[in-house]
Write a protein that holds these residues in place. Structure first.
Motif: not given
Length: 817
Positions: A383-387, A391-392, A460-461, A480-489
């Motif tokens: 099994d593999q992992i990709l990040y 901003n995606q 996703v980071t 994507s995401g939100s500033c108060t709820g957790g924004a993505i890398y």
């Protein structure tokens, strides 16, 4: 002495003897006829005898005794009648003979392909015409007679019209060996016309005795004798032997008759050495009329063989047997040899396992096929992992991280191909956050396939949540995401303060940017690029105002506090403001421009009314009139003043009374000529209205003592300026500059020219024709089936010049049957 003298009385003997004294009398038939005419017709007038009966009797007798009763017979009859009948009877018969002598038939009809026998044909009564045919024709009914039908005095030809038909010969009788050529009339018709020929021949093996070609003569007989076939049937005396390893059919005797066919053949498993030789021999005749076998002698038979079979792909030929004996699988095989094949391990045989050598030197069945039915074994990576990318929320599917994926098949190594990712997403696509199933598949040459799969986790980071500062705002600029709820890398958040507050840190803009970053490409925990600032309250200093004051706010105003800026009476700002409310802004200054009362208030200059004046003179100064100045108005003699008599300049830069002061007269405008007026127009062609393109042409003439007035049409104008036949009233109002009103009516009259209504013609109809046709209308006419239209098919209502009355063009249509 003549036999008929016994009938003569002494008084008549002389005349009778004188008639026949120099020659012997005619046959006694003439005497019998004369006696019969006298007894039946002339001597018995009181018993029904009359001239008509006598005529009929004489004509019949003269006609039916053709070539027996001639002119001389008539003379003898009349002589006898004269001796034995009364004078009146004799005269009647004389008149009848004379009239019959004058009657003739029309010229006899000509005969097609024939002629008259003696070149001419008499046309008198009792005459006969004899016909004959031209050479090569035969006649039917050769004679016509000229006769007079009863109760008539006209000669007609009696008898069937002769006919000349082509002379023919009977086709000679044909028997078994005598034949005629197919391209002659003899082959298809029993009758052969004159001059036609017949060609004969004998069945092969016989000789023709006589002429080969004979011709039909003019008299219907053959000009040459009919030929015959003679001689004995030809035979082939040379014995035709059976071939070795073969046989023959149809020729069992030592000698065979002409035309015998002998069929040669080889036994099963054998074939002729020369396959181009015919397998049949026919007994034929040579130039010396001797029998020989056409096609040559007997045939030579050799073994039937098949080429050795090739080994099937992934298999081989394991054995060949013929009559129980094994043969070399690589050698040429004889007829009926059976060979077997087999497949290598791991392959399954398809089609024919055993095959036999056939008579046509081919193998029966279908070439053996060894088919691979073992599926390839595919080995997938773990099994593999990709990040996800910057901003995606998705990661790019890059298979080169674990490819190539290998597979094994029957000892061979294959490269597996990507088959599907979840719902058939292939390499190069983006995959969303979460787990995905990846499947690879390998397929061998036989179409067998195997597959494997593994899980691919897309991560996703994200950065920790931010908190909104008091009196501040937090917005996501990108990502994507939100500033108060957790924004993505890669996401960017902007921190700013509400109005009246400013950031605790110095910035060029009024906001601070925080970006979500990560420490490595394989982590899901992000970090912000800076700390969160706070927001502080803003204060404004109150400025001084020249010729004015500030009120309504404390000495030190806070953000959002309003202050009232006001000018003293008679002053204003350069922008024309008397007062304004200004609010402390976030830039620590009051909104709007600096407020200074450095301009004196002036009202706009007044204008003297027409035919009047205003005082003092400064009231009309172009730079304006100062605050609190009083101005008075007056009118010239003869004019009535309207409005106020005085005006005062107020602090608001307007006069205390805004009403206009005017000097007016009371005389209304005048129309010329006097109203109402009438206007006349003709209707447009084909319509009941008149189009007046320029309505201004209908306006009446008007004048006013002041020289200034307005002429207005108050009535509704017809749609598209199309005036109807009924009169249209247009009302015009003339108002001068003082409001005095004069009214004038203009009446428009439209003349419509009409033609009288047309009626449909009898047995016809009229179409496209109105009940009340106007100038320009058209009417079309047509007739019922069976009738023709005479006159104009279309008529148009036209004018004589440009004036009435209107009338129809063309002529009145009629329908004639």
């Amino acid at each position: 002495m003549c036999r008929w003298l016994e009938f003569l009385s002494p008084p008549c003997e002389k005349c009778c003897r004188s008639a026949g004294s120099k020659s012997r009398c005619r046959e006694e038939t003439r005497i019998d006829l004369a006696k019969l005419v006298t007894e039946k017709v002339i001597s018995s007038p009181g018993k029904g005898g009359n001239a008509e009966t006598a005529q009929e009797f004489l004509i019949v007798m003269l006609i039916r005794r053709d070539n027996v009763i001639k002119d001389s017979s008539s003379i003898h009859v009349l002589t006898y009648i004269k001796c034995h009948a009364s004078t009146s009877a004799f005269l009647i018969m004389m008149e009848l003979f004379i009239s019959l002598k004058k009657i003739h038939c029309l010229p006899a009809p000509a005969l097609l392909n024939g002629k008259f026998s003696f070149g001419i044909c008499e046309t008198r009564v009792s005459s006969s015409c004899l016909y004959e045919c031209s050479t090569g024709y035969m006649i039917t009914d050769s004679v016509l007679h000229c006769t007079v039908p009863p109760k008539t005095h006209e000669g007609v030809w009696f008898g069937d019209m002769p006919i000349c038909e082509v002379q023919t010969c009977d086709r000679p009788p044909l028997y078994g060996i005598l034949k005629v050529s197919d391209d002659t009339l003899c082959a298809n018709s029993p009758d052969v016309p004159v001059n036609e020929t017949c060609s004969f021949s004998c069945t092969e093996g016989y000789a023709l005795n006589g002429d080969e070609v004979i011709q039909c003569g003019l008299d219907g007989s053959w000009l040459q004798p009919i030929p015959e076939c003679e001689g004995e049937l030809i035979k082939c005396k040379k014995y035709l032997p059976e071939p070795k390893n073969g046989g023959k059919n149809g020729c069992p005797f030592q000698e065979e008759q002409f035309g015998t066919t002998c069929t040669l053949f080889c036994d099963v498993g054998f074939k002729p050495v020369n396959e181009s030789d015919p397998l049949q021999r026919t007994c034929a005749a040579n130039e010396q009329n001797k029998g020989y076998w056409e096609g040559g002698g007997t045939i030579t038979c050799t073994d039937v063989t098949c080429e050795p079979l090739s080994d099937p792909v992934n298999g081989k030929i394991i054995s060949c047997t013929n009559d129980g004996s094994s043969t070399n699988v690589n050698h040429i095989q004889h007829y009926n040899t059976i060979c077997k094949s087999s497949c290598n391990p791991g392959y399954t045989p398809q089609y024919s396992i055993t095959r036999r050598c056939m008579e046509d030197e081919s193998w029966n069945g279908i070439d053996q096929l060894c088919q691979d039915e073992t599926d390839p074994e595919v080995t997938c990576p773990s099994d593999q992992i990709l990040y996800a990318d910057y901003n995606q929320l998705e990661a790019t599917f890059l298979a080169d991280k674990w490819e190539p994926v290998q597979a094994t098949d029957a000892g061979d190594t294959l490269t597996a191909e990507l088959f599907k990712v979840d719902s058939n997403l292939l390499s190069g696509s983006n995959l969303s956050e979460g787990e995905h199933s990846v499947e690879y598949r390998a397929e061998d040459n036989a179409g067998n396939w195997g597959s494997c799969s593994f899980d691919l986790d897309i991560k996703v980071t994200r950065c920790p949540p931010l908190f909104v500062p008091p009196n501040g705002e937090l917005t996501m600029e990108s990502g994507s995401g939100s500033c108060t709820g957790g924004a993505i890398y890669g996401s960017e958040c902007l921190v700013s303060c509400k109005p009246g507050y400013k950031l605790s840190v110095e910035t060029e803009d009024e906001s601070v940017s925080l970006v979500c970053n990560r420490s490595s490409s394989t982590t899901t925990v992000g970090v912000w690029t800076d700390t969160l600032p706070s927001c502080n309250r803003i204060e404004c200093d109150i400025p001084s105002v020249s010729s004015g004051s500030v009120s309504g706010c404390p000495i030190s105003a806070l953000y959002g506090d309003p202050c009232y800026f006001r000018c003293n009476d008679g002053f204003k700002t350069s922008e024309g403001l008397k007062s304004i409310t200004r609010v402390c802004q976030d830039n620590r200054k009051f909104d709007g421009q600096d407020f200074q009362c450095d301009v004196q208030v002036r009202c706009p200059p007044l204008s003297s009314p027409n035919n009047g004046s205003v005082t003092p003179e400064m009231c009309t100064h172009p730079d304006g009139v100062l605050f609190d100045t009083l101005c008075s108005f007056s009118c010239d003699n003869g004019y009535l003043q309207n409005g106020v008599y005085q005006k005062t300049c107020l602090d608001t830069e307007i006069w205390n009374d805004i009403r206009e002061v005017t000097c007016t007269d009371n005389e209304a405008p005048v129309f010329s000529p006097p109203c109402p007026t009438n206007q006349y127009s003709n209707a447009d062609k084909g319509y009941t209205y008149a189009s007046i393109h320029e309505i201004s042409d209908l306006e009446p003439e008007v004048s006013d003592n002041s020289g200034e007035f307005t002429l207005t049409l108050k009535s509704m104008i017809p749609i598209e300026n199309k005036f109807p036949e009924t009169p249209t009233r247009l009302t015009y109002n003339a108002i001068d500059s003082e409001g005095n009103l004069a009214v004038c009516d203009v009446i428009v009259h439209v003349t419509v020219f009409r033609c009288p209504r047309l009626q449909a013609p009898f047995h016809g109809s009229v179409v496209n024709c109105s009940v009340s046709p106007v100038y320009g209308s058209q009417c079309s006419f047509s007739c019922n089936e069976g009738y023709d239209l005479v006159g104009s098919e279309t008529r148009t209502c036209e004018l004589s010049g440009n004036y009435g009355p209107a009338s129809w063009t063309g002529t009145e249509p009629l329908c004639q049957g």
